[in-house]
Design a protein around this motif. Structure first.
Motif, PDB file in Angstrom:
ATOM      1  N   ASN A   1      31.422 -74.258 -27.586  1.00 52.28           N
ATOM      2  CA  ASN A   1      30.914 -73.338 -28.619  1.00 52.28           C
ATOM      3  C   ASN A   1      31.936 -72.268 -29.005  1.00 52.28           C
ATOM      4  O   ASN A   1      31.617 -71.083 -29.096  1.00 52.28           O
ATOM      5  N   SER A  56      34.110 -69.943 -31.176  1.00 56.24           N
ATOM      6  CA  SER A  56      34.052 -69.306 -32.489  1.00 56.24           C
ATOM      7  C   SER A  56      35.137 -68.238 -32.561  1.00 56.24           C
ATOM      8  O   SER A  56      35.422 -67.566 -31.573  1.00 56.24           O
ATOM      9  N   TRP A 104      34.245 -65.830 -40.281  1.00 57.19           N
ATOM     10  CA  TRP A 104      34.296 -66.739 -39.140  1.00 57.19           C
ATOM     11  C   TRP A 104      35.192 -67.921 -39.500  1.00 57.19           C
ATOM     12  O   TRP A 104      34.806 -68.813 -40.245  1.00 57.19           O
ATOM     13  N   LYS A 117      33.578 -71.843 -36.095  1.00 55.76           N
ATOM     14  CA  LYS A 117      32.196 -71.541 -35.696  1.00 55.76           C
ATOM     15  C   LYS A 117      31.610 -72.652 -34.834  1.00 55.76           C
ATOM     16  O   LYS A 117      31.435 -73.788 -35.274  1.00 55.76           O
ATOM     17  N   ASP A 118      31.353 -72.333 -33.561  1.00 54.28           N
ATOM     18  CA  ASP A 118      30.638 -73.227 -32.634  1.00 54.28           C
ATOM     19  C   ASP A 118      31.261 -74.612 -32.526  1.00 54.28           C
ATOM     20  O   ASP A 118      30.588 -75.636 -32.720  1.00 54.28           O
ATOM     21  N   THR A 122      36.430 -65.406 -30.107  1.00 51.22           N
ATOM     22  CA  THR A 122      35.468 -64.305 -30.159  1.00 51.22           C
ATOM     23  C   THR A 122      34.245 -64.645 -29.320  1.00 51.22           C
ATOM     24  O   THR A 122      33.684 -63.790 -28.630  1.00 51.22           O
ATOM     25  N   LYS A 123      33.839 -65.908 -29.384  1.00 52.50           N
ATOM     26  CA  LYS A 123      32.720 -66.411 -28.594  1.00 52.50           C
ATOM     27  C   LYS A 123      33.099 -67.772 -28.020  1.00 52.50           C
ATOM     28  O   LYS A 123      33.964 -68.460 -28.546  1.00 52.50           O
ATOM     29  N   GLY A 124      32.431 -68.155 -26.950  1.00 45.22           N
ATOM     30  CA  GLY A 124      32.654 -69.466 -26.359  1.00 45.22           C
ATOM     31  C   GLY A 124      33.812 -69.494 -25.385  1.00 45.22           C
ATOM     32  O   GLY A 124      34.435 -68.463 -25.085  1.00 45.22           O
ATOM     33  N   GLN A 125      34.119 -70.692 -24.881  1.00 48.10           N
ATOM     34  CA  GLN A 125      35.162 -70.873 -23.882  1.00 48.10           C
ATOM     35  C   GLN A 125      36.099 -72.008 -24.274  1.00 48.10           C
ATOM     36  O   GLN A 125      35.663 -73.036 -24.800  1.00 48.10           O
TER      37      GLN A 125
END
Length: 254
Positions: A7, A9, A40, A43-44, A79-82
């Motif tokens: 996920n 982002s 973004w 994204k994901d 920004t998000k996720g790994q």
């Protein structure tokens, strides 16, 4: 898994003081007329690769391909996720960048080798091979700034071919030079890839992706549209491009 994204982002902040200057920033803050926008770029995105996989990343301009490569290569933090990377990474991105225009071709070759961690002895052994592959034998003592953009990219590619990583990242690298050099560079990359290196390739050439890759990731405006076997994903992407070009068929009213 040698590469696993969960996920992922990446967000860019647009309109901060770096874009408008500190003076204008203060004025707008005082006046209450200051806005920040989010964009973004990715994204994901979720996928995983095993050792020896060759992933092709496809998508139109602005799809987020280069941003995703920066995350995988460690240049950018999501920004998000790994992004879980198990092994050493060599990212061949801007091949013609990072050279000193005033130094000679030979001096730049040794300088780039040092930047990549190679010893002087190793570069002495490989120098003739690098120059011959780049087809720059007659330009060794010329200032780098006198080379054409194609020549600069050929030299960058030739030096980069020395790397022996666990994960190899290529961003339009195989588009350098003329048709003959592109064929030669693709053959060289296949030698490296066939040694078991996990490879991630960004290319605008679907034919190239179909020939070289066993997995494909399709991005569109930062979103993951598909991930899987090469033929299936490439077929979907070609259908998408055809629809975008000609538009959906409209029924004619009588």
């Amino acid at each position: 898994m040698i590469v696993e994204l969960r996920n992922v982002s990446v967000r860019y902040i647009l309109g901060d003081f770096k874009d408008i200057g500190i003076k204008e920033f203060i004025i707008r803050k005082i006046m209450g007329n200051y806005q920040v926008r989010e964009f973004w770029a990715v994204k994901d995105v979720t996928f995983s690769l095993e050792k020896g996989d060759l992933l092709g990343i496809i998508g139109t301009n602005g799809a987020g391909k280069s941003t995703l490569l920066k995350v995988i290569s460690g240049i950018m933090v999501p920004t998000k996720g790994q992004a879980l990377i198990n092994g050493s990474v060599a990212a061949l991105l801007e091949l013609g960048a990072g050279f000193d225009g005033d130094l000679t071709v030979k001096e730049n070759t040794y300088l780039r080798g040092a930047m990549l961690g190679y010893t002087r002895k190793f570069m002495d052994e490989k120098y003739e091979e690098i120059i011959a592959f780049a087809e720059l034998e007659e330009f060794q003592d010329r200032p780098f700034k006198q080379l054409s953009s194609g020549m600069k990219s050929r030299l960058g590619f030739s030096i980069a071919c020395l790397v022996n990583p666990d994960i190899l990242i290529l961003d339009e690298v195989l588009a350098v030079g003329d048709a003959a050099f592109r064929k030669k560079s693709e053959h060289k990359m296949m030698e490296i890839i066939n040694s078991g290196v996990t490879t991630i390739l960004v290319s605008h050439s679907l034919d190239q992706v179909r020939r070289m890759c066993n997995k494909v990731l399709w991005l569109d405006k930062g979103k993951q549209m598909a991930f899987g076997e090469t033929k299936e994903v490439c077929d979907k992407y070609e259908q998408f491009l055809a629809t975008a070009k000609h538009g959906p068929k409209m029924s004619q009213k009588k």
